[in-house]
Design an enzyme around this catalytic site. Structure first.
Site, PDB file in Angstrom:
ATOM      1  N   GLY A  15     -10.750 -12.735  -4.710  1.00 16.40           N
ATOM      2  CA  GLY A  15     -10.613 -12.178  -6.050  1.00 16.40           C
ATOM      3  C   GLY A  15     -11.435 -12.934  -7.073  1.00 16.40           C
ATOM      4  CB  CYS A  43      -9.069 -13.479   2.976  1.00 16.91           C
ATOM      5  SG  CYS A  43      -9.599 -12.126   4.058  1.00 16.91           S
ATOM      6  CB  CYS A  48      -7.938 -11.545   6.712  1.00 20.37           C
ATOM      7  SG  CYS A  48      -7.273 -11.680   5.060  1.00 20.37           S
ATOM      8  CE  LYS A  51      -4.398 -11.402  10.376  1.00 17.99           C
ATOM      9  NZ  LYS A  51      -3.684 -10.726   9.282  1.00 17.99           N
ATOM     10  CE1 TYR A 178       0.109 -10.846   6.650  1.00 18.01           C
ATOM     11  CE2 TYR A 178       1.937 -10.440   5.146  1.00 18.01           C
ATOM     12  CZ  TYR A 178       0.671 -10.928   5.380  1.00 18.01           C
ATOM     13  OH  TYR A 178      -0.038 -11.502   4.359  1.00 18.01           O
ATOM     14  CB  ILE A 179       2.125 -14.678   8.623  1.00 18.23           C
ATOM     15  CG1 ILE A 179       1.282 -14.164   7.453  1.00 18.23           C
ATOM     16  CG2 ILE A 179       1.514 -15.959   9.187  1.00 18.23           C
ATOM     17  CD1 ILE A 179       1.233 -15.100   6.261  1.00 18.23           C
ATOM     18  CD  GLU A 182      -0.753 -10.135  11.174  1.00 12.75           C
ATOM     19  OE1 GLU A 182      -1.188  -9.052  10.741  1.00 12.75           O
ATOM     20  OE2 GLU A 182      -0.996 -11.221  10.619  1.00 12.75           O
ATOM     21  CB  THR A 312      -8.150  -9.855   1.166  1.00 10.32           C
ATOM     22  OG1 THR A 312      -7.555 -11.013   1.753  1.00 10.32           O
ATOM     23  CG2 THR A 312      -9.572 -10.160   0.749  1.00 10.32           C
ATOM     24  CB  ALA A 342      -3.883  -2.941   9.335  1.00 20.95           C
ATOM     25  CG  HIS A 436      -7.349  17.302  23.192  1.00 21.39           C
ATOM     26  ND1 HIS A 436      -6.085  16.792  23.329  1.00 21.39           N
ATOM     27  CD2 HIS A 436      -7.749  17.708  24.423  1.00 21.39           C
ATOM     28  CE1 HIS A 436      -5.716  16.915  24.593  1.00 21.39           C
ATOM     29  NE2 HIS A 436      -6.714  17.453  25.277  1.00 21.39           N
ATOM     30  CD  GLU A 441      -4.630  15.432  20.702  1.00 22.24           C
ATOM     31  OE1 GLU A 441      -4.598  16.675  20.650  1.00 22.24           O
ATOM     32  OE2 GLU A 441      -5.145  14.781  21.631  1.00 22.24           O
TER      33      GLU A 441
END
Length: 454
Positions: A15, A43, A48, A51, A178-179, A182, A312, A342, A436, A441
């Protein structure tokens, strides 16, 4: 009044760097930036990027197993941590160099020093120098915090995991966000016997319940010893060199390594902020308005230090909006709604919008969900499951949330996020012809609600 700079940025993360170089490069402002550590911030240096590279590394054993199922003579072999770590840090050095060059090429003057705020227009560097600026931008980010328990100094955090001398044979990861989740997948994939403690009923609190339940089940199926309703009471070094952990259930465990992933705090300690009139929140976060302005009109803040949405791309957006508002004369608010996200657990999560529980609390909804064994891993004999889920407003038909648990979910949710952000209805999804054969789908072929709620 004459100032040394038009803008002084404190913090060289995503940032702060974006705001500094755009303000200097696009508007010709005289800009300075101070960073006490490495350029690129959490990050690039501690989050990020390293990782995700570790996630990639940890997925190869499963790829090799799948390859053998498809007829390839594919030995897994052993993972060489030293080789990987050397390449990892070389890549981080390369990225930091890019950040430094971007600033230099934009005309930003940089100081490799800690900076703190003296007053509304003055910062003091750890070198003893003082600089004045018409505007000050706080972009110091955040840091991981450890549990306040005896022996906490024996544990590492996510900052340290990229610098391990060697991979441990066994590891405890404490936390359910999440950390923690993950890195449990990463270490398990790299061959470490991995245990995860979480004090709550289920990991990934705040995410859609069906989504996090499936991820937890798949993590356990993959070999992670996930222990819920469990926390750490104390740690001590055993005579053998291992770490003895006592948990809240009274059990004792031995681990080669323990990592706390139990939250993060904004980097506002000893920054002179409150003395200068900047208001801080309960967790030490800088309190800002919709334009990232603090109670001191000349001081702004972006990114994790504000503890709004700690991602980020959000910090970068906030930095850009700050430049638009202050230096380009176009007042710009950052839209924090419907941000695709994500989570690189194994399996991966992609999510945007509201979860089922949150949406149902606001009004009547329809839920469209399907879980199945995908073609690629099914052929290889795997029991792995994926999930696709849409939350739909029963009255307006607008898709309120989209949740994906699958390999590549992060790639899928970026594109699905565009539709959800645009206000697409379930019928818009239905009118889209399926690609497909793909997992995704299913997002456009679910015609009948699984259930209704609200």
């Amino acid at each position: 009044m004459s100032f040394d700079f038009d803008l002084f940025v404190i913090g060289g993360g995503s940032g702060g760097v974006r705001a500094a170089r755009v303000a200097a490069g696009d508007t010709g402002a005289k800009v300075a930036l101070a960073e006490e550590d490495r350029y690129g911030g959490t990050c690039v240096i501690r989050g990020c990027v390293p990782k995700k590279l570790m996630v990639f590394a940890s997925e190869f054993p499963e790829m090799a197993a799948e390859a053998r199922a498809y007829g390839w003579d594919m030995p897994t072999g052993d993972f060489n941590w030293d080789s990987f770590k050397g390449k990892l840090h070389a890549e981080l050095d390369r990225l930091e160099g890019i950040y430094r060059r971007l600033l230099a090429n934009s005309g930003v003057e940089t100081f490799d020093a800690r900076a703190k705020v003296v007053d509304a227009h003055t910062v003091e560097l750890s070198t003893g120098e003082r600089k004045t600026a018409k505007h000050i931008l706080l972009a110091m980010g955040g840091r991981p915090v450890k549990l306040d328990v005896p022996g906490a100094e024996l544990a590492i955090t996510s900052n340290d995991i990229f610098h391990l001398d060697q991979l441990p044979g066994s590891m405890l990861i404490v936390g359910g966000g999440y950390i923690a989740s993950e890195f449990a997948g990463v270490m398990n994939g790299l061959g470490v016997k991995t245990t995860q403690f979480y004090r709550g009923e289920q990991i990934l609190r705040g995410f859609d319940n069906e989504t996090r339940n499936l991820v937890a089940d798949e993590m356990i199926r993959g070999g992670i010893d996930l222990q819920l309703n469990t926390n750490v009471v104390s740690l001590e070094r055993d005579a053998s060199g291992a770490i003895r952990v006592v948990d809240t259930n009274g059990a004792e465990h031995l681990f080669d390594q323990v990592m706390f992933a139990t939250g993060r705090s904004p980097n506002t300690d000893d920054m002179g902020l409150e003395e200068a009139g900047v208001k801080l929140g309960r967790k030490g976060e800088v309190v800002v308005d919709d334009y990232s302005q603090t109670d001191v009109p000349s001081i702004y803040a972006v990114g994790d230090v504000t503890d709004r949405v700690n991602l980020t791309p959000v910090a970068i957006r906030e930095g850009m909006a700050f430049v638009d508002t202050v230096f380009k004369g176009v007042p710009t608010k950052v839209d924090h709604e419907l941000i695709p996200t994500a989570i690189f657990t194994q399996p991966e999560i992609g999510t945007v919008g509201m979860g089922e529980e949150e949406a149902a609390a606001k009004g009547p909804i329809e839920v469209y969900a399907t879980s199945f064994r995908p073609m690629r891993s099914l052929f290889a004999g795997s029991d792995a499951k994926v999930m696709m889920k849409l939350i739909v407003d029963a009255n307006t038909r607008v898709v309120l949330g989209c949740h994906i648990v699958a390999p590549g979910a992060g790639e899928m949710i970026q594109l699905a996020g565009i539709a959800v952000k645009m206000g697409a209805t379930k019928e818009d999804f239905d009118r889209t012809v399926a690609v497909h054969p793909t997992m995704s789908e299913e997002m456009v072929t679910m015609k009948t609600p699984t259930r209704t709620a609200g």
